[in-house]
Design a protein around this motif. Structure first.
Motif, PDB file in Angstrom:
ATOM      1  N   LYS A 348       0.827  -1.196   0.000  1.00  0.00           N
ATOM      2  CA  LYS A 348       0.000   0.000   0.000  1.00  0.00           C
ATOM      3  C   LYS A 348       0.868   1.255   0.000  1.00  0.00           C
ATOM      4  CE  LYS A 348      -3.749   2.242   2.593  1.00  0.00           C
ATOM      5  NZ  LYS A 348      -4.607   2.151   3.808  1.00  0.00           N
ATOM      6  N   ASN A 349       0.636   2.104  -0.980  1.00  0.00           N
ATOM      7  CA  ASN A 349       1.353   3.377  -1.145  1.00  0.00           C
ATOM      8  C   ASN A 349       2.826   3.213  -1.485  1.00  0.00           C
ATOM      9  OD1 ASN A 349      -0.662   5.389  -0.916  1.00  0.00           O
ATOM     10  ND2 ASN A 349      -0.757   5.085   1.298  1.00  0.00           N
ATOM     11  N   PHE A 350       3.216   2.036  -1.927  1.00  0.00           N
ATOM     12  CA  PHE A 350       4.572   1.892  -2.436  1.00  0.00           C
ATOM     13  C   PHE A 350       4.732   2.650  -3.759  1.00  0.00           C
ATOM     14  CE2 PHE A 350       7.215  -1.617  -0.349  1.00  0.00           C
ATOM     15  CZ  PHE A 350       6.577  -1.484   0.880  1.00  0.00           C
ATOM     16  N   ASP A 351       3.608   2.952  -4.413  1.00  0.00           N
ATOM     17  CA  ASP A 351       3.664   3.698  -5.684  1.00  0.00           C
ATOM     18  C   ASP A 351       3.504   5.198  -5.484  1.00  0.00           C
ATOM     19  OD1 ASP A 351       0.217   3.174  -6.870  1.00  0.00           O
ATOM     20  OD2 ASP A 351       1.022   3.690  -4.897  1.00  0.00           O
ATOM     21  N   ASN A 352       3.397   5.641  -4.234  1.00  0.00           N
ATOM     22  CA  ASN A 352       3.177   7.045  -3.919  1.00  0.00           C
ATOM     23  C   ASN A 352       4.498   7.815  -4.007  1.00  0.00           C
ATOM     24  OD1 ASN A 352       2.797   9.519  -2.485  1.00  0.00           O
ATOM     25  ND2 ASN A 352       1.044   8.631  -1.429  1.00  0.00           N
ATOM     26  N   THR A 353       4.521   8.863  -4.831  1.00  0.00           N
ATOM     27  CA  THR A 353       5.774   9.597  -5.057  1.00  0.00           C
ATOM     28  C   THR A 353       6.033  10.682  -4.011  1.00  0.00           C
ATOM     29  OG1 THR A 353       4.659  11.139  -6.556  1.00  0.00           O
ATOM     30  CG2 THR A 353       5.710   9.183  -7.549  1.00  0.00           C
ATOM     31  N   SER A 354       5.245  10.702  -2.946  1.00  0.00           N
ATOM     32  CA  SER A 354       5.482  11.718  -1.907  1.00  0.00           C
ATOM     33  C   SER A 354       5.641  11.111  -0.520  1.00  0.00           C
ATOM     34  CB  SER A 354       4.343  12.742  -1.903  1.00  0.00           C
ATOM     35  OG  SER A 354       3.101  12.133  -1.612  1.00  0.00           O
ATOM     36  N   VAL A 355       5.790   9.785  -0.420  1.00  0.00           N
ATOM     37  CA  VAL A 355       5.885   9.168   0.919  1.00  0.00           C
ATOM     38  C   VAL A 355       7.307   9.127   1.467  1.00  0.00           C
ATOM     39  CG1 VAL A 355       3.824   7.767   0.627  1.00  0.00           C
ATOM     40  CG2 VAL A 355       6.063   6.797   0.068  1.00  0.00           C
ATOM     41  N   LEU A 356       8.309   9.324   0.617  1.00  0.00           N
ATOM     42  CA  LEU A 356       9.684   9.363   1.111  1.00  0.00           C
ATOM     43  C   LEU A 356       9.937  10.764   1.649  1.00  0.00           C
ATOM     44  CD1 LEU A 356      11.575   7.433  -1.725  1.00  0.00           C
ATOM     45  CD2 LEU A 356      10.251   6.541   0.210  1.00  0.00           C
ATOM     46  N   LYS A 357       9.975  10.910   2.975  1.00  0.00           N
ATOM     47  CA  LYS A 357       9.954  12.224   3.595  1.00  0.00           C
ATOM     48  C   LYS A 357      11.330  12.837   3.832  1.00  0.00           C
ATOM     49  CE  LYS A 357       5.496  12.652   3.924  1.00  0.00           C
ATOM     50  NZ  LYS A 357       4.784  13.672   3.125  1.00  0.00           N
ATOM     51  N   SER A 358      12.267  12.027   4.317  1.00  0.00           N
ATOM     52  CA  SER A 358      13.573  12.597   4.658  1.00  0.00           C
ATOM     53  C   SER A 358      14.647  11.532   4.535  1.00  0.00           C
ATOM     54  CB  SER A 358      13.567  13.164   6.077  1.00  0.00           C
ATOM     55  OG  SER A 358      13.360  12.138   7.038  1.00  0.00           O
ATOM     56  N   ILE A 359      15.870  11.998   4.402  1.00  0.00           N
ATOM     57  CA  ILE A 359      17.025  11.106   4.299  1.00  0.00           C
ATOM     58  C   ILE A 359      18.069  11.611   5.290  1.00  0.00           C
ATOM     59  CG2 ILE A 359      17.984  12.410   2.334  1.00  0.00           C
ATOM     60  CD1 ILE A 359      19.136   9.710   1.300  1.00  0.00           C
ATOM     61  N   LYS A 360      18.674  10.687   6.016  1.00  0.00           N
ATOM     62  CA  LYS A 360      19.547  11.062   7.126  1.00  0.00           C
ATOM     63  C   LYS A 360      20.786  10.185   7.198  1.00  0.00           C
ATOM     64  CE  LYS A 360      19.521  11.614  12.179  1.00  0.00           C
ATOM     65  NZ  LYS A 360      18.712  11.588  13.410  1.00  0.00           N
ATOM     66  N   ASN A 361      21.906  10.794   7.574  1.00  0.00           N
ATOM     67  CA  ASN A 361      23.116  10.075   7.963  1.00  0.00           C
ATOM     68  C   ASN A 361      23.025   9.845   9.462  1.00  0.00           C
ATOM     69  OD1 ASN A 361      25.669   9.377   8.923  1.00  0.00           O
ATOM     70  ND2 ASN A 361      26.773  10.795   7.594  1.00  0.00           N
ATOM     71  N   THR A 362      22.822   8.605   9.883  1.00  0.00           N
ATOM     72  CA  THR A 362      22.663   8.306  11.310  1.00  0.00           C
ATOM     73  C   THR A 362      23.993   8.096  12.026  1.00  0.00           C
ATOM     74  OG1 THR A 362      22.579   5.891  11.088  1.00  0.00           O
ATOM     75  CG2 THR A 362      20.504   7.105  10.746  1.00  0.00           C
ATOM     76  N   GLY A 363      25.086   8.039  11.257  1.00  0.00           N
ATOM     77  CA  GLY A 363      26.371   7.675  11.836  1.00  0.00           C
ATOM     78  C   GLY A 363      26.637   6.191  11.706  1.00  0.00           C
ATOM     79  N   GLY A 364      25.597   5.422  11.325  1.00  0.00           N
ATOM     80  CA  GLY A 364      25.748   3.984  11.121  1.00  0.00           C
ATOM     81  C   GLY A 364      25.187   3.510   9.805  1.00  0.00           C
ATOM     82  N   THR A 365      24.423   4.385   9.141  1.00  0.00           N
ATOM     83  CA  THR A 365      23.830   4.038   7.852  1.00  0.00           C
ATOM     84  C   THR A 365      23.236   5.292   7.230  1.00  0.00           C
ATOM     85  OG1 THR A 365      22.295   2.521   6.724  1.00  0.00           O
ATOM     86  CG2 THR A 365      21.529   3.506   8.750  1.00  0.00           C
TER      87      THR A 365
END
Length: 570
Positions: A348-365
């Motif tokens: 569900k909503n894997f095809d939604n082009t607005s669900v990826l909200k943020s990207i972060k460097n956690t220090g481990g990934t």
């Protein structure tokens, strides 16, 4: 937190202050004339305030705060820091010697640790924690009370400062199974209760147990934060609350001792039960960067960095990392058994082009967080699972592979993990990690695209374009609408996957994961794969690049495989 006032007011006998009013306020838990229903009347200055504690914490409403980093605990490992234990008439209080401190965790300065005390209901069957999570009340709660070190014990100043005190709250949960007298540290602690049955009874604690011993098994990087109050009169609104997600596990017999041994006054008075304040109105709550399954662990993989590598995880986090159902594993394809129940997934909503909200460097990934409404169901899962985030594992460029799982001994350049939690838990990851199937992870291998193509596929070119903005630990940026999970998984047959029951692959390594490892890899061009190990730093530009961020292979687990066609739900 019923003796927090008594604890921090260690100098009240020496000074005259309105903040010592609790000494003259006749409050209680057990009588209608003085229980917590009356506190706003008998102590109106603060107990009738708008920043009162305790509260019900709603995990789904908690906001991530990158400033909520790891704490530093000074002398929590000292086996002589616990000096005395006392029946105050309202709780059991353990007083510390000098030199115990807590800092970090976005506290404004170091705080001196003074004491801990406990709240309980009536045995393990009638819970009595002060805070609740999604309405769940635990059997007990432990509060470690700390005061700003700069005040040098001046509690008049501390309780007049909105952040003068810091309280560390730990839930206590009944240990599963039929164990008694466990853990040993709690057996030692509770052995003193028979000596302090009556109010004001107090005895010294012999050297031998530390705060770390009592908090064993709790991941102290995973916590909630809010600003609140003392939870007894005068209810001063002066507390930075830190409530840890993972509970301390204690056997039922030891929990029961508190409500069957301690008297409010003496043996002619009632036993001390239900020593907790009712829930107060909600406050804004944030959570630590390592606080949720939404966040990949910051546990260190790189042997060149200052943290400890994965060889030590069974020692530093033994409750699960030394378990019998650990991940990742090598999947032996010829040993995999077909399972007709592993049918189609619905995404569900894997095809939604607005669900990826943020990207972060956690220090481990590198972690990508999703908006609400993303789910996976079917595929033999017991219910729908809410999709929270994905993160990645890699080696050192496309030439030094770094997938976590291997297949017939083959390690791929990278692996992507989509992390999902049972929808019925409504984001309560404490419940999820305590359930052997509370989490479902979708694992996708990433393989170098054949030929000389660069910047392909377009979705991955877009995703990796953000890496230059998150080079340093805790860097985070929003992702513009335009790419979907389906775009990133393009070309993978989502009906072909392996299934096994395993664990998180970083401490605390909770054995709570339904693993789904897809057979077909995502194809990405070499230049984009190489960006992860040449752009992202563990800490900052002075620290090593983030390479080889994967755990070594763990012992085999029984593996089955699917026979179905996956579908998407609009």
């Amino acid at each position: 937190m019923n003796s927090l006032v008594a604890a921090v007011l260690t100098v009240c006998a020496l000074v005259s202050s309105v903040h010592c009013a609790s000494e003259s306020i006749a409050w209680c838990y057990h009588l209608p004339s003085c229980n917590d229903n009356t506190w706003p009347t008998i102590s109106p200055q603060y107990c009738n305030g708008n920043q009162q504690s305790p509260i019900n914490i709603v995990p789904a409403s908690a906001k991530f705060n990158a400033n909520l980093t790891d704490f530093t605990f000074k002398n929590f490992n000292s086996i002589s820091a616990l000096e005395s234990i006392k029946n105050t008439g309202k709780t059991v209080k353990v007083t510390f010697g000098s030199g115990v401190q807590v800092s970090g965790g976005d506290l404004s300065e170091a705080y001196d640790s003074l004491q801990f005390h406990l709240h309980w209901g009536n045995g393990s069957s009638v819970p009595g924690s002060e805070h609740t999570v999604d309405g769940k009340r635990y059997p007990m709660e432990l509060h470690i009370v700390n005061v700003k070190a700069s005040y040098n014990g001046n509690t008049t100043q501390a309780v007049a400062d909105s952040k003068g005190l810091a309280a560390l709250g730990f839930f206590i949960e009944e240990m599963s199974g039929t164990a008694t007298g466990q853990p040993a540290s709690w057996k030692t602690l509770t052995s003193y209760l028979t000596n302090i049955k009556d109010k004001d009874d107090s005895v010294s604690i012999a050297s031998g147990i530390s705060l770390d011993d009592l908090l064993d098994g709790v991941n102290r990087s995973r916590y909630y934060r809010y600003l609140g109050s003392l939870t007894t009169p005068a209810c001063n609104e002066a507390v930075v609350w830190t409530v840890f997600k993972e509970p301390i596990k204690v056997s039922k017999d030891l929990i029961d001792l508190f409500s069957t041994t301690m008297y409010v006054t003496n043996s002619s008075s009632p036993l001390m039960t239900n020593v907790f304040r009712k829930i107060q109105p909600e406050q804004p709550v944030t959570e630590s960067a390592g606080s949720s399954i939404r966040s990949a662990s910051t546990a260190c993989y790189s042997k060149s960095f200052v943290f400890i590598d994965d060889n030590t995880w069974p020692t530093i986090s033994p409750q699960y990392c030394n378990g019998t159902r650990q991940s990742p594993i090598n999947i032996v394809s010829s040993n995999s058994k077909p399972d007709a129940s592993l049918t189609a997934f619905t995404f569900k909503n894997f095809d939604n082009t607005s669900v990826l909200k943020s990207i972060k460097n956690t220090g481990g990934t590198v972690k990508v967080t999703f908006g609400s409404g993303v789910q996976v169901s079917g595929g033999g899962l017991s219910e729908a699972y809410d999709s929270l985030q994905f993160h990645l594992h890699w080696g050192n460029g496309s030439s030094v592979p770094g997938s976590e799982h291997t297949v017939d001994g083959k390690r791929y350049p990278m692996e992507l993990h989509i992390v999902n939690s049972k929808a019925s838990y409504n984001g309560n990851t404490t419940q999820a990690v305590a359930d052997s199937k509370g989490l479902a992870v979708l694992g996708f291998f990433i393989e170098e695209m054949s030929g000389t193509a660069t910047g392909q596929p377009a979705s991955w070119k877009t995703l990796t374009s953000y890496l230059t903005n998150i080079k340093n630990k805790d860097d985070s940026v929003s992702i513009a609408s335009g790419i979907s999970l389906d775009d990133l998984l393009d070309g993978v047959n989502l009906s072909r996957y392996y299934r096994y029951l395993g664990s998180l692959t970083t401490p605390a390594c909770n054995e709570a994961v339904v693993w789904n490892v897809f057979k077909e890899p995502i194809k990405v061009s070499k230049d984009l794969i190489d960006l992860f190990s040449t752009t992202i730093h563990i800490n900052n530009s002075s620290s090593p690049l983030m390479t080889n961020v994967f755990r070594k292979i763990q012992p085999d687990q029984p593996v089955t495989e699917s026979a179905g066609i996956s579908s998407r739900e609009d």
